[in-house]
Design an enzyme around this catalytic site. Structure first.
Site, PDB file in Angstrom:
ATOM      1  N   ASP A  40      -3.565   0.746   9.120  1.00 34.78           N
ATOM      2  CA  ASP A  40      -2.445   1.670   8.887  1.00 34.78           C
ATOM      3  C   ASP A  40      -2.239   2.580  10.094  1.00 34.78           C
ATOM      4  O   ASP A  40      -1.106   2.816  10.535  1.00 34.78           O
ATOM      5  CB  ASP A  40      -2.741   2.478   7.628  1.00 34.78           C
ATOM      6  CG  ASP A  40      -1.524   3.204   7.082  1.00 34.78           C
ATOM      7  OD1 ASP A  40      -0.405   2.685   7.232  1.00 34.78           O
ATOM      8  OD2 ASP A  40      -1.698   4.279   6.486  1.00 34.78           O
ATOM      9  N   LYS A  66       5.902   5.261  -2.130  1.00 29.58           N
ATOM     10  CA  LYS A  66       6.955   6.014  -1.442  1.00 29.58           C
ATOM     11  C   LYS A  66       8.322   5.833  -2.089  1.00 29.58           C
ATOM     12  O   LYS A  66       9.276   6.522  -1.715  1.00 29.58           O
ATOM     13  CB  LYS A  66       7.003   5.615   0.033  1.00 29.58           C
ATOM     14  CG  LYS A  66       5.826   6.175   0.822  1.00 29.58           C
ATOM     15  CD  LYS A  66       5.918   5.864   2.307  1.00 29.58           C
ATOM     16  CE  LYS A  66       4.743   6.503   3.065  1.00 29.58           C
ATOM     17  NZ  LYS A  66       4.789   6.194   4.512  1.00 29.58           N
ATOM     18  N   HIS A 121      -6.338   4.374   0.717  1.00 27.54           N
ATOM     19  CA  HIS A 121      -6.067   3.986   2.107  1.00 27.54           C
ATOM     20  C   HIS A 121      -5.846   5.170   3.050  1.00 27.54           C
ATOM     21  O   HIS A 121      -5.818   4.995   4.267  1.00 27.54           O
ATOM     22  CB  HIS A 121      -4.896   2.995   2.188  1.00 27.54           C
ATOM     23  CG  HIS A 121      -3.531   3.597   2.013  1.00 27.54           C
ATOM     24  ND1 HIS A 121      -2.968   3.830   0.780  1.00 27.54           N
ATOM     25  CD2 HIS A 121      -2.603   4.005   2.919  1.00 27.54           C
ATOM     26  CE1 HIS A 121      -1.748   4.342   0.935  1.00 27.54           C
ATOM     27  NE2 HIS A 121      -1.508   4.460   2.230  1.00 27.54           N
ATOM     28  N   HIS A 136       0.811  -1.223   0.000  1.00 28.52           N
ATOM     29  CA  HIS A 136       0.000   0.000   0.000  1.00 28.52           C
ATOM     30  C   HIS A 136       0.846   1.275   0.000  1.00 28.52           C
ATOM     31  O   HIS A 136       0.392   2.324  -0.444  1.00 28.52           O
ATOM     32  CB  HIS A 136      -0.985   0.008   1.178  1.00 28.52           C
ATOM     33  CG  HIS A 136      -0.352   0.229   2.520  1.00 28.52           C
ATOM     34  ND1 HIS A 136       0.239  -0.788   3.244  1.00 28.52           N
ATOM     35  CD2 HIS A 136      -0.207   1.351   3.271  1.00 28.52           C
ATOM     36  CE1 HIS A 136       0.703  -0.311   4.379  1.00 28.52           C
ATOM     37  NE2 HIS A 136       0.450   0.986   4.427  1.00 28.52           N
ATOM     38  N   HIS A 169       2.049   9.690  -2.473  1.00 22.62           N
ATOM     39  CA  HIS A 169       2.474   8.283  -2.569  1.00 22.62           C
ATOM     40  C   HIS A 169       1.319   7.338  -2.870  1.00 22.62           C
ATOM     41  O   HIS A 169       1.499   6.332  -3.549  1.00 22.62           O
ATOM     42  CB  HIS A 169       3.205   7.848  -1.300  1.00 22.62           C
ATOM     43  CG  HIS A 169       2.312   7.541  -0.144  1.00 22.62           C
ATOM     44  ND1 HIS A 169       1.842   8.506   0.714  1.00 22.62           N
ATOM     45  CD2 HIS A 169       1.784   6.366   0.309  1.00 22.62           C
ATOM     46  CE1 HIS A 169       1.092   7.941   1.648  1.00 22.62           C
ATOM     47  NE2 HIS A 169       1.034   6.653   1.419  1.00 22.62           N
TER      48      HIS A 169
END
Length: 291
Positions: free
Chosen positions: A237, A159, A208, A155, A184
């Site tokens: 997360d 990055k 997300h 996820h 990202h």
């Protein structure tokens, strides 16, 4: 015909014929097209030959003359079902190989991230585990859970486009740096948007960081506009982010994590997923070694 025009689902042969018997014919068909279901129809009650052929696996059914229409149709239906079942088993095996290959590909992406930022790779693995446990508690189907797990594994893959100096900055990010960090999820979704997996992996990655009250990014989505899997991943997360050391602070601990989840429950984060996450923390099913 079997050699040139296969596949045939079912072949029904008479028993006594010129040149070769029905059992011999079906044995040859077994060599050419082993998945074709084979049956013998005969008025010659040679049960020993028939039983032997059935026991060897050469013949699926043995029908005797006179064979009424209903009996024949029932046998044909059973034969077609047998054929389709075998095809389904093969298709599942192919799908499993594709899934295994997909996971290997995702693992390769994780390794790529790990070279630049070991924290991000570990974070994705932990978040995938937490998201899977939450999804099981809220009753997602096994297939949707698998798609969520794979999406969670990568996820933060976007990055890789963020300078490591920003990712590992020990202090608070300025507005420009945070704006770059926020890209990202979009970058990550673009990496996977052309990958046809049968699961909405790209969408889960994209969403997300979305929040129920519209305060998330990149698109400021609200409530039902956010995929349920994305809402679950958002909770997982948050849990991992608070419970682990970050470049700019140490872990805040179990109590603080639960307090923050309670504060966001039903407002910015999915209430059912939050409750499941809190239960995982309280029962120490996750982060057993962190207080």
């Amino acid at each position: 015909m079997v050699e040139s025009d296969q596949p045939f689902a079912v072949v029904v042969s008479d028993f006594k014929m010129p040149f070769m018997s029905g059992v011999e014919l079906l044995a040859k068909i077994k060599e050419i097209a082993p998945e074709t279901v084979r049956m013998v129809l005969t008025g010659y009650a040679d049960l020993e030959v028939a039983i032997s052929a059935v026991n060897r696996g050469d013949i699926f059914r043995f029908l005797t003359k006179p064979c009424d229409k209903d009996t024949l149709m029932s046998a044909l239906k059973a034969g077609v079902e047998q054929y389709e079942m075998v095809q389904s088993v093969h298709e599942l095996a192919v799908i499993q190989r594709l899934k295994d290959g997909l996971e290997s590909t995702l693992r390769a992406f994780i390794r790529l991230v790990e070279f630049r930022d070991p924290y991000t790779a570990g974070h994705m693995d932990r978040t995938a585990e937490i998201a899977t446990l939450i999804a099981e508690k809220v009753g997602l189907s096994s297939d949707r859970i698998e798609g969520l797990r794979l999406a969670a594994m990568v996820h933060d893959i976007g990055k890789i486009a963020i300078p490591s100096g920003i990712l590992n900055k020990p202090g608070i990010l300025n507005d420009a740096e945070f704006a770059l960090i926020k890209t990202h999820s979009l970058v990550g979704s673009e990496i996977f948007e052309l990958m046809d997996t049968g699961w909405p992996i790209a969408r889960i990655i994209l969403e997300h960081h979305e929040r129920l009250d519209g305060t998330g990014y990149p698109n400021g989505l609200c409530k039902e506009d956010i995929l349920e899997e994305s809402q679950i991943l958002a909770v997982a997360d948050v849990i991992d982010a608070i419970m682990t050391h970050r470049p700019y602070r140490l872990t805040l601990g179990r109590k603080k994590t639960i307090e923050d989840l309670e504060a966001q429950k039903g407002i910015s984060l999915n209430a059912e997923s939050v409750e499941a996450g809190i239960e995982l923390l309280q029962t120490e099913q996750i982060f057993k070694d962190v207080t």
